[in-house]
Design a protein around this motif. Structure first.
Motif, PDB file in Angstrom:
ATOM      1  N   TRP A   1      -1.525  10.825  -0.444  1.00 52.96           N
ATOM      2  CA  TRP A   1      -0.172  11.180  -0.474  1.00 52.96           C
ATOM      3  C   TRP A   1      -0.131  12.678  -0.841  1.00 52.96           C
ATOM      4  CZ3 TRP A   1      -1.266   6.276  -2.331  1.00 52.96           C
ATOM      5  CH2 TRP A   1      -0.901   5.230  -1.674  1.00 52.96           C
ATOM      6  N   GLU A   2       0.854  13.423  -0.016  1.00 48.83           N
ATOM      7  CA  GLU A   2       1.394  14.765  -0.550  1.00 48.83           C
ATOM      8  C   GLU A   2       2.788  14.719  -0.856  1.00 48.83           C
ATOM      9  OE1 GLU A   2       0.428  18.213   1.868  1.00 48.83           O
ATOM     10  OE2 GLU A   2      -1.334  17.182   2.931  1.00 48.83           O
ATOM     11  N   ARG A   3       2.910  15.525  -1.868  1.00 46.64           N
ATOM     12  CA  ARG A   3       4.348  15.749  -2.118  1.00 46.64           C
ATOM     13  C   ARG A   3       5.022  16.495  -1.071  1.00 46.64           C
ATOM     14  NH1 ARG A   3       4.763  16.501  -8.613  1.00 46.64           N
ATOM     15  NH2 ARG A   3       3.335  14.787  -9.299  1.00 46.64           N
TER      16      ARG A   3
ATOM     17  N   HIS B   1       1.000  -1.258   0.150  1.00 44.42           N
ATOM     18  CA  HIS B   1       0.119   0.182  -0.020  1.00 44.42           C
ATOM     19  C   HIS B   1       0.909   1.154  -0.161  1.00 44.42           C
ATOM     20  CE1 HIS B   1      -4.229   1.324   0.336  1.00 44.42           C
ATOM     21  NE2 HIS B   1      -3.555   2.232   0.947  1.00 44.42           N
ATOM     22  N   GLU B   2       1.563   1.261  -1.226  1.00 44.71           N
ATOM     23  CA  GLU B   2       2.701   2.467  -1.265  1.00 44.71           C
ATOM     24  C   GLU B   2       2.345   3.446  -2.724  1.00 44.71           C
ATOM     25  OE1 GLU B   2       6.277   0.508  -1.492  1.00 44.71           O
ATOM     26  OE2 GLU B   2       6.056  -0.263   0.388  1.00 44.71           O
ATOM     27  N   VAL B   3       2.717   4.620  -2.320  1.00 50.70           N
ATOM     28  CA  VAL B   3       2.488   5.534  -3.535  1.00 50.70           C
ATOM     29  C   VAL B   3       3.296   4.998  -4.881  1.00 50.70           C
ATOM     30  CG1 VAL B   3       4.447   6.865  -3.149  1.00 50.70           C
ATOM     31  CG2 VAL B   3       2.240   7.938  -4.089  1.00 50.70           C
ATOM     32  N   ARG B   4       4.274   4.337  -4.616  1.00 51.01           N
ATOM     33  CA  ARG B   4       4.917   3.725  -5.848  1.00 51.01           C
ATOM     34  C   ARG B   4       4.037   3.088  -6.671  1.00 51.01           C
ATOM     35  NH1 ARG B   4       6.219  -1.177  -6.374  1.00 51.01           N
ATOM     36  NH2 ARG B   4       5.985  -1.591  -4.124  1.00 51.01           N
ATOM     37  N   ARG B   5       3.202   2.041  -5.929  1.00 50.91           N
ATOM     38  CA  ARG B   5       2.094   1.298  -7.141  1.00 50.91           C
ATOM     39  C   ARG B   5       1.360   2.123  -7.978  1.00 50.91           C
ATOM     40  NH1 ARG B   5      -1.425  -2.346  -4.120  1.00 50.91           N
ATOM     41  NH2 ARG B   5      -1.901  -3.036  -6.263  1.00 50.91           N
TER      42      ARG B   5
ATOM     43  N   GLY C   1      -5.692   7.139  -8.388  1.00 54.83           N
ATOM     44  CA  GLY C   1      -6.315   8.408  -9.181  1.00 54.83           C
ATOM     45  C   GLY C   1      -5.408   9.622  -8.426  1.00 54.83           C
ATOM     46  N   ARG C   2      -5.700  10.516  -8.894  1.00 56.54           N
ATOM     47  CA  ARG C   2      -5.198  12.026  -8.734  1.00 56.54           C
ATOM     48  C   ARG C   2      -6.168  12.820  -8.503  1.00 56.54           C
ATOM     49  NH1 ARG C   2       0.321  12.235  -9.362  1.00 56.54           N
ATOM     50  NH2 ARG C   2       1.335  10.938 -10.548  1.00 56.54           N
ATOM     51  N   THR C   3      -5.933  13.926  -7.491  1.00 57.17           N
ATOM     52  CA  THR C   3      -6.753  14.793  -7.276  1.00 57.17           C
ATOM     53  C   THR C   3      -6.715  15.975  -7.956  1.00 57.17           C
ATOM     54  OG1 THR C   3      -5.199  15.844  -5.497  1.00 57.17           O
ATOM     55  CG2 THR C   3      -6.583  14.208  -4.642  1.00 57.17           C
ATOM     56  N   ALA C   4      -7.566  16.969  -7.915  1.00 55.85           N
ATOM     57  CA  ALA C   4      -7.422  18.189  -8.804  1.00 55.85           C
ATOM     58  C   ALA C   4      -6.101  18.873  -8.619  1.00 55.85           C
ATOM     59  CB  ALA C   4      -8.809  18.991  -8.471  1.00 55.85           C
ATOM     60  N   ASP C   5      -5.590  18.783  -7.260  1.00 58.40           N
ATOM     61  CA  ASP C   5      -4.527  19.515  -7.025  1.00 58.40           C
ATOM     62  C   ASP C   5      -3.110  18.485  -7.121  1.00 58.40           C
ATOM     63  OD1 ASP C   5      -4.795  18.043  -4.940  1.00 58.40           O
ATOM     64  OD2 ASP C   5      -4.511  19.578  -3.217  1.00 58.40           O
ATOM     65  N   GLY C   6      -3.280  17.420  -7.881  1.00 60.41           N
ATOM     66  CA  GLY C   6      -2.217  16.532  -8.206  1.00 60.41           C
ATOM     67  C   GLY C   6      -1.718  15.646  -7.303  1.00 60.41           C
ATOM     68  N   ARG C   7      -2.327  15.540  -6.039  1.00 58.85           N
ATOM     69  CA  ARG C   7      -2.042  14.536  -5.240  1.00 58.85           C
ATOM     70  C   ARG C   7      -2.633  13.092  -5.642  1.00 58.85           C
ATOM     71  NH1 ARG C   7      -3.656  16.907   0.559  1.00 58.85           N
ATOM     72  NH2 ARG C   7      -5.237  17.365  -0.680  1.00 58.85           N
TER      73      ARG C   7
END
Length: 69
Positions: free
Chosen positions: A66-68, A7-11, A36-42
């Motif tokens: 996740w947040e950058r 359960h990682e952002v890498r996937r 998926g990605r949110t409207a602000d790119g997360r």
């Protein structure tokens, strides 16, 4: 994406692109991950807990966002 232990952002970052529709939402198995990605790119990962059926018609999921940095 199918179910996964990671359960990682890498996937999500490595997943195929998606056009915004989920065909066959009623056939999603519990444990299936959808990214998926949110409207602000997360980046977000939704994990199906209970797919909709003819009685409840409700999709239940948990999510990680996740947040950058």
């Amino acid at each position: 994406m199918g179910p996964g232990a990671d359960h990682e952002v890498r996937r999500c970052l490595e997943a195929d692109s998606w056009d915004g529709t989920i065909d066959g939402v009623h056939e999603l198995a519990a444990g299936t991950d959808v990214c998926g990605r949110t409207a602000d790119g997360r980046c977000a990962m939704l994990t199906v807990e209970s797919p909709p059926d003819v009685v409840t018609r409700v999709l239940t999921f948990r999510y990680t966002l996740w947040e950058r940095r």
